[in-house]
Design a protein around this motif. Sequence first.
Motif, PDB file in Angstrom:
ATOM      1  N   LYS A 256       0.833  -1.200   0.000  1.00  0.00           N
ATOM      2  CA  LYS A 256       0.000   0.000   0.000  1.00  0.00           C
ATOM      3  C   LYS A 256       0.868   1.249   0.000  1.00  0.00           C
ATOM      4  CE  LYS A 256      -3.737   0.052   2.523  1.00  0.00           C
ATOM      5  NZ  LYS A 256      -4.695   0.149   3.658  1.00  0.00           N
ATOM      6  N   ILE A 257       0.488   2.241  -0.803  1.00  0.00           N
ATOM      7  CA  ILE A 257       1.198   3.514  -0.855  1.00  0.00           C
ATOM      8  C   ILE A 257       0.198   4.653  -0.681  1.00  0.00           C
ATOM      9  CG2 ILE A 257       3.089   2.692  -2.312  1.00  0.00           C
ATOM     10  CD1 ILE A 257       1.684   3.950  -4.732  1.00  0.00           C
ATOM     11  N   GLU A 258       0.706   5.796  -0.249  1.00  0.00           N
ATOM     12  CA  GLU A 258      -0.096   7.017  -0.175  1.00  0.00           C
ATOM     13  C   GLU A 258       0.504   8.041  -1.130  1.00  0.00           C
ATOM     14  OE1 GLU A 258      -1.588  10.497   2.955  1.00  0.00           O
ATOM     15  OE2 GLU A 258      -0.252   8.894   3.634  1.00  0.00           O
ATOM     16  N   LEU A 259      -0.342   8.661  -1.929  1.00  0.00           N
ATOM     17  CA  LEU A 259       0.057   9.749  -2.819  1.00  0.00           C
ATOM     18  C   LEU A 259      -0.640  11.022  -2.370  1.00  0.00           C
ATOM     19  CD1 LEU A 259      -0.146   8.043  -6.358  1.00  0.00           C
ATOM     20  CD2 LEU A 259       1.841   8.251  -4.843  1.00  0.00           C
ATOM     21  N   TYR A 260       0.134  12.015  -1.963  1.00  0.00           N
ATOM     22  CA  TYR A 260      -0.413  13.309  -1.569  1.00  0.00           C
ATOM     23  C   TYR A 260      -0.233  14.261  -2.736  1.00  0.00           C
ATOM     24  CZ  TYR A 260      -0.846  17.825   0.758  1.00  0.00           C
ATOM     25  OH  TYR A 260      -1.222  19.104   1.104  1.00  0.00           O
ATOM     26  N   HIS A 261      -1.362  14.664  -3.345  1.00  0.00           N
ATOM     27  CA  HIS A 261      -1.354  15.532  -4.516  1.00  0.00           C
ATOM     28  C   HIS A 261      -1.002  16.950  -4.071  1.00  0.00           C
ATOM     29  CE1 HIS A 261      -3.274  17.584  -8.104  1.00  0.00           C
ATOM     30  NE2 HIS A 261      -2.559  16.634  -8.662  1.00  0.00           N
ATOM     31  N   ILE A 262       0.189  17.401  -4.449  1.00  0.00           N
ATOM     32  CA  ILE A 262       0.745  18.621  -3.867  1.00  0.00           C
ATOM     33  C   ILE A 262      -0.089  19.852  -4.196  1.00  0.00           C
ATOM     34  CG2 ILE A 262       2.766  20.147  -3.909  1.00  0.00           C
ATOM     35  CD1 ILE A 262       4.493  17.644  -4.262  1.00  0.00           C
ATOM     36  N   SER A 263      -0.580  19.970  -5.417  1.00  0.00           N
ATOM     37  CA  SER A 263      -1.277  21.193  -5.808  1.00  0.00           C
ATOM     38  C   SER A 263      -2.686  21.297  -5.244  1.00  0.00           C
ATOM     39  CB  SER A 263      -1.326  21.306  -7.334  1.00  0.00           C
ATOM     40  OG  SER A 263      -2.077  20.243  -7.895  1.00  0.00           O
ATOM     41  N   SER A 264      -3.350  20.150  -4.986  1.00  0.00           N
ATOM     42  CA  SER A 264      -4.729  20.192  -4.505  1.00  0.00           C
ATOM     43  C   SER A 264      -4.880  19.875  -3.024  1.00  0.00           C
ATOM     44  CB  SER A 264      -5.598  19.207  -5.302  1.00  0.00           C
ATOM     45  OG  SER A 264      -5.278  17.873  -4.947  1.00  0.00           O
ATOM     46  N   GLY A 265      -3.861  19.260  -2.425  1.00  0.00           N
ATOM     47  CA  GLY A 265      -3.941  18.869  -1.030  1.00  0.00           C
ATOM     48  C   GLY A 265      -4.741  17.603  -0.792  1.00  0.00           C
ATOM     49  N   SER A 267      -5.173  13.509  -0.588  1.00  0.00           N
ATOM     50  CA  SER A 267      -4.406  12.285  -0.348  1.00  0.00           C
ATOM     51  C   SER A 267      -5.152  11.091  -0.929  1.00  0.00           C
ATOM     52  CB  SER A 267      -4.184  12.060   1.147  1.00  0.00           C
ATOM     53  OG  SER A 267      -3.284  13.003   1.679  1.00  0.00           O
ATOM     54  N   TYR A 268      -4.407  10.217  -1.584  1.00  0.00           N
ATOM     55  CA  TYR A 268      -4.967   8.990  -2.144  1.00  0.00           C
ATOM     56  C   TYR A 268      -4.188   7.801  -1.598  1.00  0.00           C
ATOM     57  CZ  TYR A 268      -6.359  12.451  -5.690  1.00  0.00           C
ATOM     58  OH  TYR A 268      -6.845  13.564  -6.343  1.00  0.00           O
ATOM     59  N   GLU A 269      -4.906   6.716  -1.329  1.00  0.00           N
ATOM     60  CA  GLU A 269      -4.244   5.461  -1.006  1.00  0.00           C
ATOM     61  C   GLU A 269      -4.460   4.473  -2.141  1.00  0.00           C
ATOM     62  OE1 GLU A 269      -5.360   3.937   2.796  1.00  0.00           O
ATOM     63  OE2 GLU A 269      -4.498   5.636   3.907  1.00  0.00           O
ATOM     64  N   PHE A 270      -3.394   3.779  -2.506  1.00  0.00           N
ATOM     65  CA  PHE A 270      -3.438   2.765  -3.556  1.00  0.00           C
ATOM     66  C   PHE A 270      -2.936   1.449  -2.989  1.00  0.00           C
ATOM     67  CE2 PHE A 270      -3.650   6.504  -6.169  1.00  0.00           C
ATOM     68  CZ  PHE A 270      -4.213   6.111  -7.391  1.00  0.00           C
ATOM     69  N   GLU A 271      -3.594   0.365  -3.372  1.00  0.00           N
ATOM     70  CA  GLU A 271      -3.148  -0.969  -2.992  1.00  0.00           C
ATOM     71  C   GLU A 271      -2.671  -1.735  -4.224  1.00  0.00           C
ATOM     72  OE1 GLU A 271      -5.981  -3.137  -0.728  1.00  0.00           O
ATOM     73  OE2 GLU A 271      -6.123  -1.622   0.868  1.00  0.00           O
ATOM     74  N   GLY A 272      -1.582  -2.481  -4.054  1.00  0.00           N
ATOM     75  CA  GLY A 272      -1.033  -3.257  -5.155  1.00  0.00           C
ATOM     76  C   GLY A 272      -1.856  -4.499  -5.444  1.00  0.00           C
ATOM     77  N   LEU A 273      -2.081  -4.780  -6.732  1.00  0.00           N
ATOM     78  CA  LEU A 273      -2.822  -5.964  -7.157  1.00  0.00           C
ATOM     79  C   LEU A 273      -1.907  -6.891  -7.942  1.00  0.00           C
ATOM     80  CD1 LEU A 273      -6.156  -4.346  -8.449  1.00  0.00           C
ATOM     81  CD2 LEU A 273      -5.636  -5.184  -6.152  1.00  0.00           C
ATOM     82  N   GLU A 274      -1.915  -8.165  -7.601  1.00  0.00           N
ATOM     83  CA  GLU A 274      -1.148  -9.215  -8.277  1.00  0.00           C
ATOM     84  C   GLU A 274       0.356  -8.932  -8.236  1.00  0.00           C
ATOM     85  OE1 GLU A 274      -2.399 -10.877 -11.949  1.00  0.00           O
ATOM     86  OE2 GLU A 274      -4.533 -10.736 -11.472  1.00  0.00           O
ATOM     87  N   ASN A 275       0.937  -9.320  -7.129  1.00  0.00           N
ATOM     88  CA  ASN A 275       2.379  -9.190  -6.950  1.00  0.00           C
ATOM     89  C   ASN A 275       3.131 -10.019  -7.990  1.00  0.00           C
ATOM     90  OD1 ASN A 275       4.705 -10.487  -4.524  1.00  0.00           O
ATOM     91  ND2 ASN A 275       4.933  -8.662  -5.756  1.00  0.00           N
ATOM     92  N   ILE A 276       4.098  -9.403  -8.639  1.00  0.00           N
ATOM     93  CA  ILE A 276       4.928 -10.083  -9.635  1.00  0.00           C
ATOM     94  C   ILE A 276       6.144 -10.669  -8.923  1.00  0.00           C
ATOM     95  CG2 ILE A 276       6.300  -9.828 -11.738  1.00  0.00           C
ATOM     96  CD1 ILE A 276       4.552  -7.396 -12.424  1.00  0.00           C
ATOM     97  N   ILE A 277       6.276 -11.990  -8.949  1.00  0.00           N
ATOM     98  CA  ILE A 277       7.409 -12.649  -8.314  1.00  0.00           C
ATOM     99  C   ILE A 277       8.466 -12.923  -9.375  1.00  0.00           C
ATOM    100  CG2 ILE A 277       8.180 -14.661  -7.006  1.00  0.00           C
ATOM    101  CD1 ILE A 277       6.301 -12.846  -5.476  1.00  0.00           C
ATOM    102  N   TYR A 278       9.665 -12.402  -9.158  1.00  0.00           N
ATOM    103  CA  TYR A 278      10.725 -12.576 -10.140  1.00  0.00           C
ATOM    104  C   TYR A 278      11.498 -13.859  -9.872  1.00  0.00           C
ATOM    105  CZ  TYR A 278       9.560  -7.991 -11.754  1.00  0.00           C
ATOM    106  OH  TYR A 278       8.861  -6.919 -12.272  1.00  0.00           O
ATOM    107  N   LYS A 279      10.719 -14.952  -9.892  1.00  0.00           N
ATOM    108  CA  LYS A 279      11.295 -16.282  -9.759  1.00  0.00           C
ATOM    109  C   LYS A 279      10.280 -17.266 -10.302  1.00  0.00           C
ATOM    110  CE  LYS A 279      12.933 -19.673  -6.373  1.00  0.00           C
ATOM    111  NZ  LYS A 279      14.135 -20.056  -7.106  1.00  0.00           N
ATOM    112  N   LYS A 280      10.738 -18.318 -10.957  1.00  0.00           N
ATOM    113  CA  LYS A 280       9.822 -19.314 -11.497  1.00  0.00           C
ATOM    114  C   LYS A 280       9.164 -20.103 -10.372  1.00  0.00           C
ATOM    115  CE  LYS A 280      12.159 -19.993 -15.935  1.00  0.00           C
ATOM    116  NZ  LYS A 280      12.799 -20.967 -16.839  1.00  0.00           N
TER     117      LYS A 280
END
Length: 314
Positions: A256-265, A267-280
Amino acid sequence: MKTLKLTLILFVTAVLFSSCVIDSGNPVTNYNDNSLTLDELLQSSDLWYIDYNQTIGSGDTRFMSLAFTISFENGKIYANNNLVGLGAVGSGYGDQIGFYSTDGAILTVDHDLDGYIDFEVYQVNANKIKFRDLDRNVTYTLIPYSVTNFDYDKIFYENLEYFLQEYVTWEKTETFDGEENPFDNENFLAFIPDNVNVFKSSQDNEGTAIDNLIWDFQGTYEIADVQGSDTLKVLTLNYNGTDFEEFELTVLNDGKIELYHISSGTSYEFEGLENIIYKKGGNTVTKTPRKRFKVIRKTKVLTKHTKSTKKHKR
């Protein structure tokens, strides 16, 4: 990743290293005169973080370019190729990627996919060693850490460009405060591993299946450091040169990450979907491993402001 509140405690095995500290640039060769062999040196730290920005040479050793950390234990070599899950996979050591042996200052790795690779090991000081690939024009720098006191904050923020790429897409889940702005309508972001700084965004409704997403915008992105802060970063999304959006980027956890939009004030939270594993293998999304690149960032000075009080905007 554990919650990002850990404190850096560099695991320096001072006593073990003191008997064989070699001047910078000189190979560790005189093991007969020291109580510490190369194998003991490699096993004296739980994790060796590969500081890729200090890599020298035009060559490439594939498995070293994929890994964030490597570990050595009784002839087996382990690696962490992903930031997501770092500290949890293999009790923190990662996945086994092969076997190793030592002969004087020479480390021979028998990699599961890449076969035999010989390195000459240099000890720069008590907190740094170097691996020089004897067949390729490349030298890697490694830093020792303890698995129990590994600084996940530091590693994540040093490698945010990779972290954003470790999910197929990021879905907006929360919006707080702030003035209305065009980014309110963008609900999905994707950071493309095959293109170092390319992103896509979609205005499809939250909850849309990934395979059904229509990507409305594409452009380039950049992450900048912030003067006076080790953890706060600035993410800039450039929409093919026609417009840009700028955010303060904070990692809340490894999904999960938070993006704070500087010009408007806002805040958005985003959650990652489908983790990519760099291994077979495994049940998660797998992908041809991406290789690390040198991260060169600008440094920005931010004006102080009051961030969102976490009141829902909609």
